[in-house]
Structures are given as C-alpha cells and as structure tokens.
Motif scaffolding. Structure first.
Motif, PDB file in Angstrom:
ATOM      1  N   ALA A 254     -16.505 -17.971   3.175  1.00 18.96           N
ATOM      2  CA  ALA A 254     -17.218 -16.884   3.849  1.00 18.96           C
ATOM      3  C   ALA A 254     -18.623 -16.783   3.305  1.00 18.96           C
ATOM      4  N   ILE A 257     -21.100 -19.278   4.720  1.00 24.11           N
ATOM      5  CA  ILE A 257     -21.523 -18.943   6.079  1.00 24.11           C
ATOM      6  C   ILE A 257     -22.501 -17.773   6.069  1.00 24.11           C
ATOM      7  N   ILE A 261     -26.261 -17.648   7.695  1.00 24.45           N
ATOM      8  CA  ILE A 261     -26.604 -16.667   8.724  1.00 24.45           C
ATOM      9  C   ILE A 261     -27.783 -15.812   8.280  1.00 24.45           C
ATOM     10  N   GLY A 298     -20.292  -7.674   2.719  1.00 23.00           N
ATOM     11  CA  GLY A 298     -19.739  -7.539   4.065  1.00 23.00           C
ATOM     12  C   GLY A 298     -20.701  -6.813   4.978  1.00 23.00           C
ATOM     13  N   LEU A 299     -21.272  -5.726   4.427  1.00 22.86           N
ATOM     14  CA  LEU A 299     -22.218  -4.921   5.195  1.00 22.86           C
ATOM     15  C   LEU A 299     -23.431  -5.764   5.581  1.00 22.86           C
ATOM     16  N   LEU A 301     -23.585  -9.001   5.943  1.00 22.73           N
ATOM     17  CA  LEU A 301     -23.221  -9.978   6.983  1.00 22.73           C
ATOM     18  C   LEU A 301     -23.171  -9.315   8.353  1.00 22.73           C
ATOM     19  N   THR A 302     -22.437  -8.188   8.430  1.00 22.98           N
ATOM     20  CA  THR A 302     -22.288  -7.524   9.722  1.00 22.98           C
ATOM     21  C   THR A 302     -23.646  -7.086  10.269  1.00 22.98           C
ATOM     22  N   VAL A 305     -25.743 -10.006  11.498  1.00 22.50           N
ATOM     23  CA  VAL A 305     -25.323 -10.536  12.799  1.00 22.50           C
ATOM     24  C   VAL A 305     -25.836  -9.634  13.914  1.00 22.50           C
ATOM     25  N   LEU A 306     -25.783  -8.312  13.653  1.00 23.30           N
ATOM     26  CA  LEU A 306     -26.183  -7.365  14.693  1.00 23.30           C
ATOM     27  C   LEU A 306     -27.693  -7.322  14.894  1.00 23.30           C
ATOM     28  N   PRO A 309     -30.036 -11.754  14.181  1.00 26.23           N
ATOM     29  CA  PRO A 309     -29.166 -12.897  14.495  1.00 26.23           C
ATOM     30  C   PRO A 309     -29.802 -14.237  14.186  1.00 26.23           C
ATOM     31  N   ARG A 339     -27.109 -20.657  19.892  1.00 26.66           N
ATOM     32  CA  ARG A 339     -25.757 -20.161  19.640  1.00 26.66           C
ATOM     33  C   ARG A 339     -25.077 -19.799  20.951  1.00 26.66           C
ATOM     34  N   GLU A 343     -21.154 -20.542  22.481  1.00 25.02           N
ATOM     35  CA  GLU A 343     -20.216 -19.581  23.028  1.00 25.02           C
ATOM     36  C   GLU A 343     -19.742 -19.965  24.416  1.00 25.02           C
TER      37      GLU A 343
ATOM     38  N   GLY B  89     -18.529 -11.490  24.451  1.00 22.56           N
ATOM     39  CA  GLY B  89     -18.997 -12.728  25.050  1.00 22.56           C
ATOM     40  C   GLY B  89     -19.679 -13.645  24.055  1.00 22.56           C
ATOM     41  N   LEU B  91     -18.564 -15.269  21.032  1.00 25.56           N
ATOM     42  CA  LEU B  91     -17.375 -15.509  20.232  1.00 25.56           C
ATOM     43  C   LEU B  91     -17.690 -15.711  18.746  1.00 25.56           C
ATOM     44  N   ALA B  97     -19.295 -11.242  12.440  1.00 22.45           N
ATOM     45  CA  ALA B  97     -19.452  -9.807  12.194  1.00 22.45           C
ATOM     46  C   ALA B  97     -18.146  -9.212  11.679  1.00 22.45           C
ATOM     47  N   TRP B  99     -15.851 -10.821  10.109  1.00 20.95           N
ATOM     48  CA  TRP B  99     -15.629 -11.323   8.755  1.00 20.95           C
ATOM     49  C   TRP B  99     -16.363 -10.419   7.750  1.00 20.95           C
ATOM     50  N   GLY B 100     -17.585 -10.043   8.135  1.00 17.75           N
ATOM     51  CA  GLY B 100     -18.327  -9.100   7.309  1.00 17.75           C
ATOM     52  C   GLY B 100     -17.565  -7.795   7.155  1.00 17.75           C
ATOM     53  N   LEU B 101     -17.018  -7.305   8.266  1.00 12.15           N
ATOM     54  CA  LEU B 101     -16.242  -6.063   8.212  1.00 12.15           C
ATOM     55  C   LEU B 101     -15.050  -6.219   7.276  1.00 12.15           C
ATOM     56  N   LEU B 103     -14.751  -8.089   4.631  1.00 13.14           N
ATOM     57  CA  LEU B 103     -15.207  -7.962   3.239  1.00 13.14           C
ATOM     58  C   LEU B 103     -15.531  -6.506   2.916  1.00 13.14           C
ATOM     59  N   PHE B 104     -16.146  -5.842   3.895  1.00 12.47           N
ATOM     60  CA  PHE B 104     -16.513  -4.439   3.704  1.00 12.47           C
ATOM     61  C   PHE B 104     -15.280  -3.580   3.422  1.00 12.47           C
TER      62      PHE B 104
END
Lengths: 351, 288
Positions: A254, A257, A261, A298-299, A301-302, A305-306, A309, A339, A343, B89, B91, B97, B99-101, B103-104
């Motif tokens: 993880a 990655i 990112i 984790g925060l 990463l999330t 991504v949001l 990107p 990306r 998808e 949409g 994937l 995201a 995965w981040g959650l 870990l969180f």
C-alpha cells in the motif's frame, strides 16, 4: 533535437539531485537518509511500470521482499556480498518475468492483474511467516518464520569480505545507486522500447495493430520494474541488517502505491519525492504518539486521490507553467498516464 | 462415519465463512463496480460495535444482528457521501481511495481501542458428534450465510427496490428518466453493502480475538472470492465461495492450515488465468 532536450533535462535532474544528496546530511542523519533513498528507488520501480507502462501492480512489495530474502540467504551461504548482490537483482527480475509472462500472455485486464499480484504477495507473506521450524533451510540459512533472517554478511568491497561498506560510505553507495538507476531508466524511456511502452499505455490495441508484440514488451518492462524493486530490497536488507516477512506485507504494498500517487504518476522524480517525503513524515510521526500515523497516511492517500489525482510533481509543474508561461517546462510534466483509459478497460468486467 | 460427518460440517462451514465475509463486498462490487478495499475494516468496526454493545449489557444477538449492521451501515453512508460518490466509474481511483480509508480506520481504531486483543465468548456451546467435539457456533454461521444468500436473492429479484436497483445499475440514465434518482439508489446500495460487512464482522466477533488490524485477514479472501466469482452478484459469490472453500478445507485436512490458505490463493491465480472474466463470465451467464 528531442534527444538533446531529453539529455539536458535528465542531466539537470541528476545534477540537482546530486547536490541535494550532498547537502542533505547536514539536515538529516545519513542513517535515515539512506532508507529514504532506498524507498525512493522502490517507488521509482513502480513509477516506471505503472506511470509509463500502465501496469498497476499491487504487489511490488513481493519483488522488494524477494530481493532482500535472496540477498540474505545467498550472503549466508556464500559469505561474500558481490554474487548475492547480483542475485538480489536477478532473482526478482526473473520471477517478475515469469509472473509477467503468465499475466500478459493471458491478457488479463487491470483489475485481475491487481488481484493476482496482490495474491502473490500474500502467498509470500504467509509462506515466510510459517517457516519458523528448523526444517525450512536453504543451504546454511534458516528462513526463521516471523522473526526473519538476521546476521548475514552485509555489503563489502568486492573480493574482500573483511572490509564492510557501512554508515556514511553506505549512504554514498545508495546515492550513486539511485542516480545510476534513474539515469538508466531515463535512457530506457528515451529509447524506442520506452516510447513504445508509453504508446502501449495510451492505446494497447493501436500499438498491437501496428505490428508490435505488446505481450513481450509488457513482460520485459514488468521484469525491469521487478529488478529495480529487487535492488532496493537488497539495499534495504543491507541497511536494516535483517529481513522479515513484513517486507511482503499488504501495508508495504500500500505504501509504495501511496508514494506514487502522492508524488505523481507519469514522472520519475514524482514517486521518488513522494516516497522520500512521506517516509520522512512517517519517521517524524513515529516519534510522537498523539495521532496514529497509519490514520494520517490513510487520510493523505484518500485526500490526494480526491483532490490531487495527478500528484504533487505534475501539479506543481502545471502551476509553474502557469506562473511562467514563457519558459518551456520539462517534457516529462506532460507525460501523464491516462487513468481514464485504464478504467474504461475495467468496464470489460461487465461482460 | 463420525469423522466423515465432522469433515462435511467443516467443509460447509468454510464455504459459509467465505460467503459471509464476501457478501458485503459482492453487493458493492457486483452492483456498483466499486471495489471497497476498506471492506475488512468495515467488518472490524462491526466487530467492535458488537463487543462494545455486549459490554454495555445489550443481548448478544441484538448486538450482532442489529447494532453492528446499523452502525457500520451508517459509517458506510457517511463514507459514500464524503468520498465514494465523487469516484463512481473510476475503478482504480476508488480502490486507492478506499485503501486510504482502510488505513485511516485501522489508525482510528488503534487510537480508540488500543492495539490489544478484545473478544467475547460465543453464545452457543459445542456438542459431541460421536467421538468428536463440534463447535455449535459454526452451524449458526452456516445458517446465517444461507439466510444472507436467500435474502439477497429475494431482495434483488422479488422486491420493487431490487428491480429499481438492478435497473439503475444497468442504465442509470434510463432509471433517471423514469424518475428514480440514481444518486439515491447508489447511496442505499452502498448502505446495504456496508451493513452486510458490519453483520459479518459482528457475527465473527465471538470467534476471533479482535485487533484493529483484523480486517486485513479478511479483505484478501473476500476480494479474491468476489473477483473470481465474476459479474453476477449471487451466483458468482456462491460458486466462488464453494470452490475456494472446498479447496482450502481439503488442503487444510490433508496438510496444514497454512497450506490450505496458500492453496486457496494459488487456486485463485490459476482460476483467473483460465477464466479471466471470473466464474460467471463463463458459466451461469445472465444470472444474478
């Protein structure tokens, strides 16, 4: 003309990086810096195959761990570090070649590729954890299960097992290693092979219709990524002086990655910077106990991504380009993996 | 004879376990094409919800079957509103995201509950089958897994909401034109998936010592089962769980639990190499 500007930008990066690595020990301990460089190299390996080859590997940690274990086991058996060092790169590369051949000749789509690489990592993790008994021996080396393998011969001057390369010398060794790897990867990407790899990422079908064998090219690229990850594993084994099954863990995969990112896909510098910055952040966070650092990672990463990107480096590149419209930015900032394309291929699942 | 009975129970139990731990993920992936890598952590939170409410004096069955799904469902709802809905949409991005959650949530659980093992004892005692002792709670898990499969089938094929949900998944634009808000349907489906994960976590809580990193042990298996199952939610889940459950349990009996786990993983790799679209990509096509 293209080759000249390519060469110039590669040289610029190398010179800047070399200067930074020379200055850095004044700020951060070399012991910490060494591992940051090793992580940087690990991120570079995924950055290459994901960012330029469009191959999302969830199990880059498998090659990292395999390199480290190969080095440790052969170092115990041989007692001198030169051959194990080479094996530490060659074995993961060979393994990646076989695995890649199986995946790409089977024409598996992205999601399945992710699952299988993840599963392979898990198999290693489970197997290594269960090898505590004395019956698990390779030559003189006991695999040691959860406790890993300590006490192997660390890096020495070739031909002279008594003179170890360690501490500050080892730091310089790693600096040179990452600069060489970076230069080689830049060269690879500038070569026809690299250009076709990028073309495959952009549109696999079209490249195939032009008569290139996509399968072998992806396999070779995957194998090169595996070799680089193996090298960083070997370097890590020498730095930590122990290898443990934790190197194969999901958390390790993880993290690789996340580095890519956050740093920025489609660049080579991005993943390295992402890895070094986040690993250092993790190191600093490890020294306090107020907030759990996994939660923060984790925060990050999330949120990235949001909101980010494309990663830090490409975003900064765009910002700079906007601030200074006259100057031509480095070519690599424009290379961004599509990306969206990945998808849409994932949609095949619907079938 | 008794041994055969015990082996049969163990086989069915290992299939049921896979169904239980994969159901939530299967709903979210099968219906919405979202791979929720925080699924294991949803189960972990379901487990903690159960344990906390049992310690607070709530009946264990209410805690497992009602409190855990509700709590995790609501957490899932919040996650969907804040993160997932921006990523439909896409994937790969959803995987990263979530995965981040994951870990969180591990970090958050470590801060709240500490890195120690907590647990409760199973409410059903074992019974003897000939010379062997059988864990009664295992049979309860088999029962729950069967109920989940039947309920999923019934909800999707018999109820009006199931019809609307299936329609929305196939053609969101058409559903929207007919006056059903896809956004709302996605939200409710994600809620249902999360609640199933929570239920699984709650039911497994008495079986395993719970630590914040418990989720990691489930996610890989769940992920593999769902992906290998392929496009159809229920047929895929049931067939993949049966295949992998039988394989891993057979190897566990013949060799050791570790070999059983490894056999499951190897089987998945081989299966995906042979059937890249998953089991239901080739067989039971068009089913649910």
């Amino acid at each position: 003309m293209v080759a000249a500007s390519e060469l110039r930008s590669a040289l610029t990066v190398l010179v800047i990086a070399a200067i930074l690595f020379i200055v850095a020990p004044a700020v951060i301990e070399t012991y910490t810096l060494t591992v940051l460089i090793i992580y940087g190299m690990l991120a570079l390996s995924l950055g290459l195959i994901w960012g330029f080859g469009g191959i999302l590997c969830f199990g880059q940690a498998a090659f990292f761990g395999l390199g480290a274990y190969t080095y440790a086991i052969s170092a115990i058996n041989i007692g001198e570090s030169t051959v194990p060092f080479v094996l530490g790169i060659a074995v993961p590369a060979a393994f990646a070649f076989i695995l890649g051949a199986m995946l790409f000749y089977g024409r598996l789509s992205d999601v399945y590729l992710g699952v299988i690489t993840l599963v392979v990592t898990l198999i290693f993790f489970k197997f290594m954890n269960s090898t505590a008994g004395p019956e698990y021996v390779i030559g003189n080396a006991r695999l040691g299960g959860f406790n890993g393998i300590p006490g192997f011969q660390t890096l020495n001057v070739p031909g002279d097992p008594g003179s170890y390369i360690y501490d500050v010398d080892y730091y310089w060794f790693c600096v040179v290693a990452i600069l060489i790897v970076y230069a080689l990867v830049r060269w690879l990407l500038a070569s026809p092979f690299g250009r076709i790899a990028v073309a495959i990422r952009e549109n696999e079908t079209r490249v195939e219709l032009m008569g290139y064998d996509v399968r072998i090219r992806k396999t070779v690229l995957f194998s090169i990524g595996g070799g680089i990850a193996g090298l960083s594993g070997t370097l890590f084994a020498n730095w930590a002086e122990i290898v443990t099954p934790g190197m194969f863990s999901l958390a390790q995969s993880a993290e690789i990655i996340i580095w890519c990112i956050v740093g920025g896909l489609g660049t080579l510098v991005g993943p390295v910077i992402g890895a070094m910055a986040l690993a250092y952040l993790k190191f600093l966070l490890g020294q306090q106990s107020l907030v759990d650092n996994m939660m923060l990672l984790g925060l990050i990463l999330t949120l990235s991504v949001l909101f980010l990107p494309r990663g830090i480096v490409p975003s900064l590149g765009t910002l700079l380009a906007r601030a200074m419209p006259k100057r031509r930015r480095k070519r690599q900032h424009h290379r961004r993996p599509r990306r969206d394309a990945e998808e849409s291929r994932g949609e095949v699942l619907d079938g | 004879m008794d041994l055969a009975g015990v082996i049969a129970i163990e086989m069915v139990y290992s299939v049921a376990m896979l169904v239980l731990i994969s159901a939530g993920l299967a709903v979210v992936f099968g219906m919405m094409r979202v791979i929720n890598l925080a699924h294991g952590e949803f189960m972990m939170m379901g487990g903690y919800a159960t344990i906390v409410s049992v310690h607070a004096g709530i009946n264990i069955y209410i805690a497992m079957l009602i409190v855990a799904p509700l709590v995790v469902g609501i957490i899932g709802l919040i996650v969907e509103r804040l993160v997932i809905r921006y990523l439909y949409g896409r994937l790969i991005d959803t995987m990263l995201a979530t995965w981040g959650l994951s870990l969180f949530f591990i970090g958050a659980a470590t801060m709240i509950f500490g890195n120690t093992t907590t647990g409760i004892s199973p409410p059903i005692s074992g019974f003897a089958l000939g010379d062997f002792q059988v864990n009664g709670y295992n049979l309860f898990i088999v029962l729950v897994a069967a109920v989940i499969l039947i309920a999923m089938f019934a909800a999707l094929s018999l109820t009006r909401f199931g019809l609307i949900a299936r329609g929305t998944m196939q053609r969101p634009d058409m559903a929207s034109a007919l006056g059903y808000d896809p956004d709302r349907i996605y939200m409710l489906t994600f809620f249902a998936g999360s609640a199933l994960s929570g239920l699984a976590g709650g039911i497994l809580a008495p079986l395993v010592g719970l630590v914040p990193t418990t989720g990691a042990t489930y996610i890989a298996k769940a992920f593999i089962t769902v992906i290998s199952g392929g496009a159809s939610v229920i047929a895929g889940l049931a067939s993949a769980a049966t295949l992998f459950g039988l394989i891993s349990q057979s190897f566990t009996f013949l060799f050791s639990p570790v070999v059983g786990e490894v056999a499951l993983l190897v089987a998945a790799v081989v299966l995906l190499r042979l059937l890249p679209q998953g089991i239901t990509g080739r067989f039971f096509r068009g089913g649910m």
